[in-house]
Design a protein around this motif. Structure first.
Motif, short mmCIF file in Angstrom:
data_model
loop_
_atom_site.label_atom_id
_atom_site.label_comp_id
_atom_site.label_asym_id
_atom_site.label_seq_id
_atom_site.Cartn_x
_atom_site.Cartn_y
_atom_site.Cartn_z
N GLU A 66 0.83 -1.22 -0.10
CA GLU A 66 -0.01 0.00 0.00
C GLU A 66 1.00 1.24 -0.04
O GLU A 66 0.62 2.12 -0.64
CB GLU A 66 -0.93 0.01 1.41
N GLN A 67 1.95 1.29 0.86
CA GLN A 67 2.94 2.43 0.90
C GLN A 67 3.68 2.49 -0.39
O GLN A 67 3.71 3.86 -1.06
CB GLN A 67 4.24 2.18 1.90
N TYR A 68 3.99 1.61 -1.15
CA TYR A 68 4.57 1.54 -2.49
C TYR A 68 3.45 2.35 -3.63
O TYR A 68 3.82 2.97 -4.44
CB TYR A 68 5.14 0.30 -2.97
N CYS A 69 2.19 1.96 -3.54
CA CYS A 69 1.01 2.25 -4.34
C CYS A 69 0.99 3.92 -4.09
O CYS A 69 0.84 4.64 -5.07
CB CYS A 69 -0.02 1.47 -3.90
N ASP A 70 0.83 4.21 -2.79
CA ASP A 70 0.86 5.71 -2.57
C ASP A 70 1.88 6.48 -3.05
O ASP A 70 1.72 7.41 -3.51
CB ASP A 70 0.81 5.94 -0.97
N GLU A 71 3.12 6.00 -2.98
CA GLU A 71 4.42 6.73 -3.44
C GLU A 71 4.34 6.62 -5.05
O GLU A 71 4.66 7.71 -5.58
CB GLU A 71 5.50 5.94 -2.98
N TRP A 72 3.65 5.73 -5.70
CA TRP A 72 3.71 5.64 -7.03
C TRP A 72 2.75 6.54 -7.39
O TRP A 72 2.94 7.37 -8.52
CB TRP A 72 3.23 4.20 -7.75
N ASN A 73 1.55 6.65 -6.66
CA ASN A 73 0.18 7.57 -7.31
C ASN A 73 0.69 8.99 -6.94
O ASN A 73 0.55 10.13 -7.94
CB ASN A 73 -0.80 7.43 -6.51
N LYS A 74 1.45 9.52 -6.12
CA LYS A 74 2.27 10.71 -5.78
C LYS A 74 3.25 11.26 -6.86
O LYS A 74 3.11 12.20 -7.14
CB LYS A 74 2.80 10.74 -4.26
N ASN A 75 3.88 10.20 -7.26
CA ASN A 75 5.00 10.49 -7.90
C ASN A 75 4.84 10.35 -9.36
O ASN A 75 5.54 10.95 -10.28
CB ASN A 75 6.42 9.87 -7.59
N SER A 76 3.73 9.65 -9.92
CA SER A 76 3.51 9.39 -11.63
C SER A 76 2.89 10.62 -11.86
O SER A 76 2.23 11.36 -11.17
CB SER A 76 2.76 8.01 -11.44
N ASP A 77 2.80 10.67 -13.31
CA ASP A 77 2.23 11.63 -13.96
C ASP A 77 0.96 11.38 -14.32
O ASP A 77 0.18 11.96 -15.50
CB ASP A 77 3.20 12.33 -15.15
N GLN A 78 0.41 10.02 -14.05
CA GLN A 78 -0.79 9.48 -14.74
C GLN A 78 -2.05 9.92 -13.87
O GLN A 78 -1.77 10.48 -12.73
CB GLN A 78 -0.76 7.87 -14.57
N GLU A 79 -3.07 10.16 -14.89
CA GLU A 79 -4.35 10.76 -14.24
C GLU A 79 -4.99 9.62 -13.16
O GLU A 79 -5.95 10.00 -12.46
CB GLU A 79 -5.27 11.26 -15.21
N PHE A 80 -4.74 8.35 -13.37
CA PHE A 80 -5.31 7.42 -12.62
C PHE A 80 -4.61 7.14 -11.39
O PHE A 80 -3.32 7.22 -11.05
CB PHE A 80 -5.84 6.09 -13.40
N GLU A 81 -5.15 6.56 -10.44
CA GLU A 81 -4.76 5.87 -8.89
C GLU A 81 -4.34 4.29 -8.94
O GLU A 81 -5.56 3.63 -9.27
CB GLU A 81 -5.28 6.50 -7.87
N LEU A 82 -3.44 3.80 -8.79
CA LEU A 82 -3.10 2.51 -8.82
C LEU A 82 -3.30 1.75 -7.32
O LEU A 82 -2.95 2.59 -6.35
CB LEU A 82 -1.57 2.19 -9.21
N ALA A 83 -4.23 0.80 -7.36
CA ALA A 83 -4.56 0.04 -6.10
C ALA A 83 -4.66 -1.50 -6.50
O ALA A 83 -4.93 -1.76 -7.33
CB ALA A 83 -5.65 0.56 -5.40
N ILE A 84 -3.84 -2.10 -5.49
CA ILE A 84 -3.69 -3.66 -5.77
C ILE A 84 -4.43 -4.43 -4.63
O ILE A 84 -4.15 -4.00 -3.36
CB ILE A 84 -2.32 -4.10 -5.90
N SER A 85 -5.31 -5.41 -4.91
CA SER A 85 -5.86 -6.42 -3.78
C SER A 85 -5.09 -7.92 -4.04
O SER A 85 -4.62 -8.29 -5.25
CB SER A 85 -7.35 -6.52 -4.08
N LEU A 86 -5.08 -8.41 -2.73
CA LEU A 86 -4.55 -9.87 -2.77
C LEU A 86 -5.34 -10.69 -2.02
O LEU A 86 -5.88 -10.43 -0.96
CB LEU A 86 -3.02 -9.72 -2.04
N GLY A 87 -5.50 -11.84 -2.53
CA GLY A 87 -6.14 -13.00 -2.12
C GLY A 87 -4.80 -14.12 -1.65
O GLY A 87 -3.90 -13.98 -2.30
N TYR A 88 -5.05 -15.06 -0.37
CA TYR A 88 -4.06 -16.01 -0.40
C TYR A 88 -4.64 -17.32 0.23
O TYR A 88 -5.54 -17.52 0.59
CB TYR A 88 -3.34 -15.43 0.57
#
Length: 657
Positions: free
Chosen positions: A595-617
């Motif tokens: 989640e932290q890496y996703c937040d950092e990517w969303n903050k630093n990327s120039d993309q208009e969308f936000e990235l979030a990833i879900s996991l099952g195990y």
């Protein structure tokens, strides 16, 4: 190479019993005095009636060939509790043309040495009836075809008849020559009768007599006050327990010596008697009230002669108990150390030193070229290839350790390569096995430790070898897997978009990683993940934006998990991971990191969308056999539920806004 001295084999079911050790002592002394070597082969029971794996010990009998031994002393009496006389004879005859002498049971067409205990046993029973006025004598025997056992039962019946006492079948109990079974048989008798209605117990060996005394005392009966007890063997404990045990000395040492003497005459071509009888001696002590309970220093023989008990023997038995306790403590410590994971090379590095610390004077560990999986067998066909894996001999200075290359040889031709040992005298041969897998055998010369200690050590070595082979194989498979994984990065199993494994590559290498983890006793997890809202990203910003999101997902998953974990793209935005040793606590940490890496990517990327990833195990267990496909299905189901929960929370948040 021709042997310069005669080499004999002492074949016994188990060497730890006092009965076996006494016979061996007499045989060993006579052999040494006449310039011969005597080796020990503990082969367990020739006919197994249980689901145990001790049948593997029979494999060492395959070495009893003219190439290895000149004669065989076979202790047959102890085999008849599990075997028929015909089967025993057939088995013994299979060692021809090696000369053989039987001890403890008459084997047709084979020179046999047995204890002639009839007169001494008859005198003991008569003694109970005439001197101590016993009328109800319980016989604690065995339900088998042993010559000795059947003979003693007949003597018991005859002696009762001579004294006008009717033989009562209900007073015959079967104790199987063991303490536990005898104790159980006595319990069953009491439960059936509702009382203890005999005035004496005649046990056919000392172990059953010990059980009788303990059982009577537990049931508030005094020995010899209420019930008299006699045994048969005259073990060391019989003269030092309370009360001391009236019993019969079988002259076991003399039986062993006479067996070797008989072989010597056979070597010379002399005619030998088919039956050798060794007289036994009645020994009367406290348990029949012939010796006062206040006097533990004497015994009385059948002629009324007083046999003084040496006080030094009592002190030595106490000292021996303390010494054995120290020995067993040392073995426990060694066992604890051997629980550590070791490869075969690490095992080889320490094995000689470990055996030396246990007082073993000489030893050689022989491993077959490959472990052999077996079913129950009567005869084990030795493989043509084996390795002398490690060895040392304190007498010649020979040493084969980690710095030297294991020596290949053919065990069908010789037990061990020539010149390994200065002498084979007093050597024991024990099979090394675990469950149905046979690894090889060990040949060693015991030191001063108790024989039970050395049997335990052989079992420990077997377990350590089994573990070391598994760990070595797992490491080799892992190295091969890593090598294949490196190659896979540049082949058709690589996903072009992300650089990770594609579906085919992941299923292949993921399954191999899962198998290695299970075999080495490690659990872990299989994870299934995807991007939240990829369809919306594609519909709103185009498929090129979707590809950017997928690449970012691959990078962030690679950063989050370890380089030893197997990560692959199964298709679209679906990714999967095989993560050995991953626990739920560690997974929580990984989720937060992702989640932290996703937040950092969303903050630093120039993309208009936000990235979030879900996991099952899905969790897999150590030593399990669940397949990757099944685990992926479970992880996908968990992912589906997680995304439903996320969607529900997002709906609630939107409503509140």
């Amino acid at each position: 190479m021709m042997r310069t001295v005669k080499r004999l084999a002492f074949v016994i079911d188990y060497i730890e019993s006092e009965y076996a050790l006494k016979i061996y002592s007499g045989a060993s002394k006579y052999a040494r005095e006449h310039g011969m070597e005597l080796m020990v082969f503990p082969i367990s029971k020739i006919m197994q009636n249980t689901k145990e794996y001790s049948y593997q010990s029979l494999s060492i009998a395959s070495h009893l060939t003219p190439q290895n031994v000149d004669g065989i002393i076979f202790v047959a009496g102890s085999q008849l509790s599990n075997s028929t006389a015909d089967y025993l004879r057939s088995y013994i005859k299979s060692f021809a043309p090696v000369p053989l002498v039987s001890i403890g049971s008459i084997v047709k067409d084979v020179p046999s040495i047995i204890c002639d205990g009839k007169l001494a046993f008859k005198n003991m029973i008569s003694h109970l009836i005439e001197k101590h006025k016993c009328r109800r004598l319980a016989l604690l025997g065995v339900n088998d075809t042993s010559t000795d056992a059947l003979s003693r039962i007949e003597v018991f019946k005859e002696t009762l008849h001579e004294h006008n006492i009717a033989f009562d079948k209900s007073l015959v109990l079967y104790g199987g020559f063991s303490y536990d079974l005898a104790y159980k048989a006595l319990n069953e008798y009491r439960n059936q009768k509702g009382c203890i209605d005999f005035d004496a117990i005649v046990a056919l060996n000392d172990q059953m007599a010990y059980a009788s005394i303990d059982w009577l005392q537990h049931n508030r009966k005094k020995v010899p006050g209420d019930v008299l007890v006699t045994g048969f063997d005259d073990e060391l404990r019989s003269s030092s327990m309370t009360p001391t045990l009236t019993t019969i000395n079988q002259n076991s040492e003399l039986q062993g010596a006479l067996a070797v003497e008989t072989l010597c005459r056979m070597f010379k071509g002399e005619k030998v008697e088919k039956l050798g009888l060794v007289p036994s001696i009645s020994v009367f002590r406290q348990s029949c009230s012939c010796v006062p309970l206040s006097d533990t220093t004497i015994s009385i023989d059948e002629n009324g002669k007083v046999i003084p008990y040496n006080p030094k023997e009592m002190m030595s038995s106490v000292g021996e108990w303390c010494l054995k306790r120290t020995q067993f403590t040392q073995v426990v410590h060694l066992y604890t150390e051997m629980q550590n994971d070791m490869t075969l090379s690490q095992f080889r590095k320490r094995i000689n030193t470990d055996l030396i610390t246990l007082g073993i004077l000489s030893a050689a560990v022989v491993l077959f070229e490959s472990p052999i999986s077996t079913d129950r067998f009567e005869y084990f066909p030795l493989p043509a290839k084996a390795l002398l894996y490690s060895a040392y001999d304190r007498f010649s200075g020979y040493w084969l350790g980690e710095q030297e290359t294991p020596i290949p040889f053919n065990p069908r031709e010789t037990m061990i390569p020539e010149d390994t040992f200065a002498s084979m005298d007093e050597m024991q041969v024990q099979a090394l096995y675990r469950s149905t897998t046979l690894f090889g055998y060990i040949i060693f010369k015991p030191g001063d430790y108790d024989s039970t200690v050395y049997t335990m050590v052989c079992k420990m070595l077997s377990n350590a070898i089994s573990s070391a082979i598994s760990i070595t194989r797992a490491q080799e498979e892992k190295k091969e897997l890593e090598k294949e994984y490196d190659i896979a990065a540049h082949t058709s199993v690589t996903d072009d978009l992300t650089g990770l494994l594609n579906r085919r590559g992941f299923l292949d290498y993921g399954q191999k990683s899962l198998r290695v983890s299970q075999v080495t006793g490690r659990g872990g997890m299989v994870l299934f993940g995807d991007i939240d809202g990829l369809k919306k990203i594609n519909d709103t910003y185009g498929h090129s934006a979707g590809d950017i999101a997928i690449k970012a997902e691959a990078q962030l998953l690679s950063r989050t998990f370890r380089h030893t974990d197997i990560i692959g793209r199964l298709g679209g935005d679906e990714f999967a991971i095989v993560a050995p040793n991953l626990t739920e606590r560690k997974l929580d940490i990984a989720r937060r990191r992702l989640e932290q890496y996703c937040d950092e990517w969303n903050k630093n990327s120039d993309q208009e969308f936000e990235l979030a990833i879900s996991l099952g195990y899905a969790v897999y267990e150590p030593y399990g056999d669940e397949k990757l496909d099944s685990l992926l299905e479970k992880a996908d189901a968990v992912l589906y539920n997680e995304k439903k929960i996320k969607k529900a929370f997002m709906t609630i948040d939107n409503c509140e806004l």
